[in-house]
Design a protein around this motif. Sequence first.
Motif, short mmCIF file in Angstrom:
data_model
loop_
_atom_site.label_atom_id
_atom_site.label_comp_id
_atom_site.label_asym_id
_atom_site.label_seq_id
_atom_site.Cartn_x
_atom_site.Cartn_y
_atom_site.Cartn_z
N ASN A 188 1.87 22.72 5.44
CA ASN A 188 2.03 21.24 5.66
C ASN A 188 0.30 21.14 7.13
N TYR A 189 0.00 22.12 6.66
CA TYR A 189 -1.26 21.93 7.85
C TYR A 189 -2.41 22.42 6.97
N LEU A 190 -2.29 22.32 5.26
CA LEU A 190 -3.61 22.20 4.76
C LEU A 190 -3.85 21.48 4.13
N ILE A 191 -5.31 20.83 4.05
CA ILE A 191 -6.32 19.66 3.94
C ILE A 191 -5.39 19.30 2.20
N PRO A 192 -6.01 17.63 1.86
CA PRO A 192 -5.14 17.58 0.80
C PRO A 192 -5.68 18.67 -0.77
N GLU A 193 -6.95 18.95 -0.41
CA GLU A 193 -7.27 19.29 -1.68
C GLU A 193 -7.45 20.94 -1.89
N PHE A 194 -6.67 21.04 -0.50
CA PHE A 194 -6.10 22.81 -0.75
C PHE A 194 -4.42 22.73 -0.87
N LYS A 195 -4.19 21.82 -1.00
CA LYS A 195 -2.12 21.47 -1.04
C LYS A 195 -2.18 21.04 -2.65
N LYS A 196 -3.17 20.86 -3.53
CA LYS A 196 -3.53 20.20 -4.70
C LYS A 196 -4.06 21.69 -5.10
N LEU A 197 -4.70 22.80 -4.81
CA LEU A 197 -4.37 23.96 -4.98
C LEU A 197 -3.85 24.98 -5.62
N VAL A 198 -2.67 24.70 -4.55
CA VAL A 198 -1.50 25.42 -4.52
C VAL A 198 -0.88 24.82 -5.12
N ASP A 199 -0.32 23.46 -5.54
CA ASP A 199 0.09 22.93 -6.44
C ASP A 199 -0.03 23.52 -8.04
N GLU A 200 -1.37 23.46 -7.91
CA GLU A 200 -0.99 23.64 -9.58
C GLU A 200 -1.31 25.05 -10.04
N GLY A 201 -1.50 25.85 -8.00
CA GLY A 201 -0.93 27.72 -9.38
C GLY A 201 -2.41 28.16 -8.80
N ARG A 202 -3.32 27.59 -8.62
CA ARG A 202 -4.76 28.61 -8.34
C ARG A 202 -4.80 28.75 -7.03
N VAL A 203 -3.73 28.70 -5.99
CA VAL A 203 -4.00 29.75 -4.81
C VAL A 203 -2.92 29.96 -4.13
N ALA A 204 -2.53 31.25 -4.37
CA ALA A 204 -1.54 32.48 -3.74
C ALA A 204 -1.10 31.42 -2.36
N ALA B 168 10.44 6.42 9.70
CA ALA B 168 9.47 5.32 8.32
C ALA B 168 9.01 7.34 7.63
N TYR B 169 8.82 7.47 8.26
CA TYR B 169 8.18 9.14 7.77
C TYR B 169 10.00 9.69 6.60
N VAL B 170 11.10 9.74 8.00
CA VAL B 170 12.36 9.93 7.11
C VAL B 170 12.62 8.85 5.95
N TYR B 171 12.85 7.82 5.91
CA TYR B 171 12.32 6.93 4.56
C TYR B 171 11.77 7.54 3.35
N VAL B 172 10.77 8.43 3.45
CA VAL B 172 9.44 8.53 2.76
C VAL B 172 10.60 10.35 2.45
N ILE B 173 10.62 11.00 2.92
CA ILE B 173 11.13 12.60 2.82
C ILE B 173 12.77 12.45 2.04
N GLU B 174 13.47 11.75 2.61
CA GLU B 174 15.02 11.27 2.32
C GLU B 174 15.53 10.45 1.42
N GLU C 260 0.54 -1.17 -0.38
CA GLU C 260 0.42 0.44 0.53
C GLU C 260 1.22 0.99 -0.09
N PRO C 261 0.76 2.85 -0.75
CA PRO C 261 1.29 3.62 -0.20
C PRO C 261 1.47 4.32 0.63
N TYR C 262 2.10 4.80 1.23
CA TYR C 262 2.41 5.17 2.89
C TYR C 262 1.42 6.40 2.58
N HIS C 263 0.73 6.22 4.33
CA HIS C 263 -0.56 7.37 4.59
C HIS C 263 -0.41 8.80 4.57
N LYS C 264 1.06 8.76 4.59
CA LYS C 264 0.98 10.14 4.92
C LYS C 264 1.79 10.91 3.38
#
Length: 330
Positions: A204-220, A115-121, A42-46
């Motif tokens: 990092n405190y945003l919900i995934p939906e807002f993170k996606k909007l930021v990544d897509e340049g749709r939210v400043a 576990a998170y260190v493996y994911v990030i690094e 399974e994908p890492y949960h975070k």
Amino acid sequence: MKANAPKRKIFDAVDMLTEDTSARVQGEAEKGVQMLPVDQIEPYHKHPFHLYEGERLDDMVESIRNHGVLCPVIVQKKGKGYEMLSGHNRQNAAKLAGLVEIPAIVKTELTEEEAYVYVIETNVLQRSFSELKPSEQAAVMAEHCEKMCGSLRHDEIVKELEALTGKKDSRCGGHNGHRAKSRDIMAAEYGFSSRTAARMLRLNYLIPEFKKLVDEGRVALLAAVDMSFLEEGEQQAIWKLLNRQSLKLKPKAAAELRKHGGELTEEKIVEILDALSINKRSGNEGLNLKLPNSLCEKYFSGMENAEMASIVEQALDAWFSGKGAAYVQP
């Protein structure tokens, strides 16, 4: 890679390893690599990173189809299956290439932080920081800034990943020095001002939906920062409203919503956005309306803009004079 082997591109964590290099891999890699069913991982949960798409994914699929997955993924045991720590793109490409098994190193008894260190690094070693999307950059910075693991354990994991991938961490200062530095110095290393770094960390405190909007340049970034101070439920309510009405979140609106954090209901959100909209449209500025393509094709096909505007005006006159009421069902 053998001398007579064909050359190929280098991709995220699918780097070719010689048998000698594999033998030098530190830690549990020395105990052997297991072949695991790809569907049992399974994908890492975070997992904070986006999977490859387009040409980059196509190249990876072709590489794996021709050479197999030569650099094992890293997983941890989870229930009757496994959870991916390092190798999400390899797993995805392997599935698309038709593989049913994938080489893996299995970790056990890791803490959540380890576990998170493996994911990030893994991503830091394989990709340039500048290649990452804003939410991904924020996740990398947070992992370093918060010092989720003791520096010794963090460095052991990084060295293991370096041996496995054959790549070195290019960030300044080395592992121990980097971990010990303040957020301000860390910000400079990543090319940000201290203020921008602080704002990035708020992603990092945003919900995934807002993170996606930021990544897509749709939210400043400034609007995203204000959203990050709201509770998850409030963020969800705002996102659902924006998505349902195809609205764009402006920094001014985000700042106003933040002021009412903790008391935001859907009705309150609508009230705030409507008030800002009314103020914006005061005077003789006018209002631009967009009609769905289906309506334009049905009613305005082949018409000039002036003719379309005239019809809309007549329809509105009829509606507000009461003539349109008969067409509305109770």
